[in-house]
Write an enzyme that holds these catalytic residues in place. Structure first.
Site, PDB file in Angstrom:
ATOM      1  N   TYR A  96       0.925  11.989  -4.192  1.00 34.88           N
ATOM      2  CA  TYR A  96      -0.505  11.694  -4.130  1.00 34.88           C
ATOM      3  C   TYR A  96      -1.190  11.932  -5.475  1.00 34.88           C
ATOM      4  CZ  TYR A  96      -1.171  11.109   0.928  1.00 34.88           C
ATOM      5  OH  TYR A  96      -1.178  10.652   2.211  1.00 34.88           O
ATOM      6  N   LYS A 147      13.694  15.704   1.572  1.00 33.74           N
ATOM      7  CA  LYS A 147      14.655  14.610   1.445  1.00 33.74           C
ATOM      8  C   LYS A 147      15.578  14.979   0.279  1.00 33.74           C
ATOM      9  CE  LYS A 147      16.086  10.404   2.550  1.00 33.74           C
ATOM     10  NZ  LYS A 147      16.658  10.035   3.864  1.00 33.74           N
ATOM     11  N   ASP A 160      13.717  12.068   7.559  1.00 35.49           N
ATOM     12  CA  ASP A 160      14.009  10.978   8.507  1.00 35.49           C
ATOM     13  C   ASP A 160      14.504  11.558   9.832  1.00 35.49           C
ATOM     14  OD1 ASP A 160      16.256  11.828   7.089  1.00 35.49           O
ATOM     15  OD2 ASP A 160      17.141   9.828   6.910  1.00 35.49           O
ATOM     16  N   ASP A 186       1.734  13.960   5.813  1.00 34.95           N
ATOM     17  CA  ASP A 186       0.761  12.954   6.243  1.00 34.95           C
ATOM     18  C   ASP A 186       1.366  12.097   7.354  1.00 34.95           C
ATOM     19  OD1 ASP A 186      -1.576  11.296   6.136  1.00 34.95           O
ATOM     20  OD2 ASP A 186      -0.404   9.833   5.003  1.00 34.95           O
ATOM     21  N   ASP A 221       0.608  12.174  11.783  1.00 34.82           N
ATOM     22  CA  ASP A 221       0.141  11.029  12.587  1.00 34.82           C
ATOM     23  C   ASP A 221       1.130  10.792  13.730  1.00 34.82           C
ATOM     24  OD1 ASP A 221      -2.120  10.365  10.974  1.00 34.82           O
ATOM     25  OD2 ASP A 221      -1.756   8.232  11.326  1.00 34.82           O
TER      26      ASP A 221
HETATM   27  C1  IPM Z   1      -5.244  12.254   5.996  1.00 33.91           C
HETATM   28  C2  IPM Z   1      -5.595  10.867   5.532  1.00 33.91           C
HETATM   29  C3  IPM Z   1      -5.724  10.861   4.019  1.00 33.91           C
HETATM   30  C4  IPM Z   1      -4.371  11.242   3.459  1.00 33.91           C
HETATM   31  C5  IPM Z   1      -6.210   9.537   3.422  1.00 33.91           C
HETATM   32  C6  IPM Z   1      -7.501   9.080   4.035  1.00 33.91           C
HETATM   33  C7  IPM Z   1      -6.325   9.624   1.923  1.00 33.91           C
HETATM   34  O1  IPM Z   1      -4.670   9.948   5.984  1.00 33.91           O
HETATM   35  O2  IPM Z   1      -6.047  13.180   5.773  1.00 33.91           O
HETATM   36  O3  IPM Z   1      -4.204  12.439   6.606  1.00 33.91           O
HETATM   37  O4  IPM Z   1      -3.503  10.379   3.289  1.00 33.91           O
HETATM   38  O5  IPM Z   1      -4.180  12.405   3.161  1.00 33.91           O
HETATM   39 MN    MN Z   2      -3.136  10.786   7.293  1.00 34.87          MN
END
Ligand code: IPM
Ligand code: MN
Length: 356
Positions: free
Chosen positions: A142, A190, A222, A246, A250
């Site tokens: 990032y 990884k 993975d 990240d 999700d």
């Molecule tokens: C998160 C979001 C952010 C990230 C984006 C919006 C930059 O997806 O906080 O998880 O990737 O960190």
């Molecule tokens: Mn995110």
């Protein structure tokens, strides 16, 4: 206690959900005798529109002078499909993380009994899952440089960079959380491919003897992505680098049943930030339909992490659990039953807290 809170609602549904969290903070404060004071500031697309900068200096000053930041969401479709946009709302979030030194993002994942059947995963697999994902937040791909394009525009590059000290501080946090929980740490990397991951593993292995009471395991990302879904209950604390964290979190939201339920705390050098893990959901903006619970649960984390107020946090969590139990939920959780609005859910929570 005086609570000096910065409110950064951001874009899309941000303002609506932060408003509910603020109502809940007020109700809790009334009950426990705290005095909240709020300062609002711009971040994201709305800040670009107003100032040209997604994280204006004025916003940073307000964050620095507060004890905690309650953050909504950022992002706007106007920027998403424009690869040539010079400035993006997301840069505001990244700048905030960097300037506040928020190197640790704590994303607890747990399940609500009455929602276990909502998960696309089998109930017996998810029911009782409870783990903490610790995501490194200010390093890796990032922020690594160089990043960019070749002169002819036909080559693009990002750099994944980690120093030993960056890894050490986050992995230590992982061990410390594991000690406070079920004493199991999964370090996700990884290392079979990436040099940064090999440094992660080496650093974690060097620290492990200091935390002899913690069982530590090393897992390729993975494989972790698969095990998370296959057998979520096997995890206690996981620690991983920025982008892996990240993606995995999700994925982990599927276990709880909705992205609208996962809170987070970002902690580090300066003021801590509390925010839902979901995005700005622009399609729902202004419609009063978004689920405010992830933000409300982030406010619970704020009481615990920023103020050490565990009872306050617990009561917010209890109110949220009860609202779900009694089906006072927004459309993402309503399953054909009555869908309450964002503000109705907020009102219900306030009322529950007042009556307690
Ligand atoms: C998160 C979001 C952010 C990230 C984006 C919006 C930059 O997806 O906080 O998880 O990737 O960190
Ligand atoms: Mn995110």
């Amino acid at each position: 206690m005086k609570l000096n809170i910065a409110l950064l609602p951001g874009d899309g549904i941000g303002p609506e959900i932060v408003e509910q969290a603020q109502k809940v903070v007020n109700a809790i404060s009334e009950k426990y005798g705290h005095e909240p004071q709020y300062t609002s500031a711009l971040v994201g697309a709305c800040a670009i529109d107003a100032t040209g900068n997604p994280y204006p200096e004025a916003t940073h000053e307000i964050c620095m002078q507060s004890d905690a930041v309650l953050f909504g969401a950022i992002g706007d479709p106007r920027f998403d499909n424009d690869p040539k946009a010079k400035v993006r709302p997301e840069q505001g979030l990244l700048a905030m993380r960097q300037k506040l030194g928020l190197y640790a993002n704590l994303r607890p994942v747990s399940t609500f009994k009455s929602l276990a059947h909502k998960s696309p995963l089998k109930t017996e697999l998810v029911d009782g899952a409870d783990f903490m994902c610790i995501r490194e937040l200010t390093g890796g791909i990032y922020f690594g440089r160089p990043q960019g394009r070749s002169e002819d525009g036909n080559t693009a590059y990002d750099s994944c960079v980690y120093t030993r000290s960056e890894i050490e501080r986050i992995v230590r946090l992982g061990f410390e959380y594991a000690q406070k929980r079920r004493k199991k740490l999964t370090v996700i990397d990884k290392a079979n491919v990436l040099a940064t991951s090999r440094l992660w593993r080496e650093t974690a292995q060097a620290l492990a003897p200091e935390y002899a009471d913690v069982e530590v395991e090393y897992m390729f990302v993975d494989n972790a992505a698969m095990q998370l879904i296959q057998w979520p209950k096997r995890f206690d604390v996981m620690v991983t680098e920025n982008m892996f964290g990240d993606i995995l979190t999700d994925e982990a939201s599927v276990i709880t049943g909705s992205l609208g339920l996962l809170p987070s705390a970002s902690i580090g050098v300066h003021t801590s930030v509390f925010e839902p893990i979901h995005g700005s959901y622009p399609q729902a903006a202004g419609k009063n339909i978004a689920n405010p619970l992830a933000t409300v649960l982030s406010a619970a984390m704020m009481f615990e992490y920023a103020y050490g107020k565990m009872e306050e946090g617990a009561l917010i969590r209890e109110a949220v659990e009860q609202s779900i139990e009694q089906s006072i939920v927004t459309e993402d959780l309503a399953e054909g039953g009555k869908a309450y609005t964002t503000s109705e859910v907020g009102d219900w929570l306030v009322n529950y807290i007042n009556k307690k």
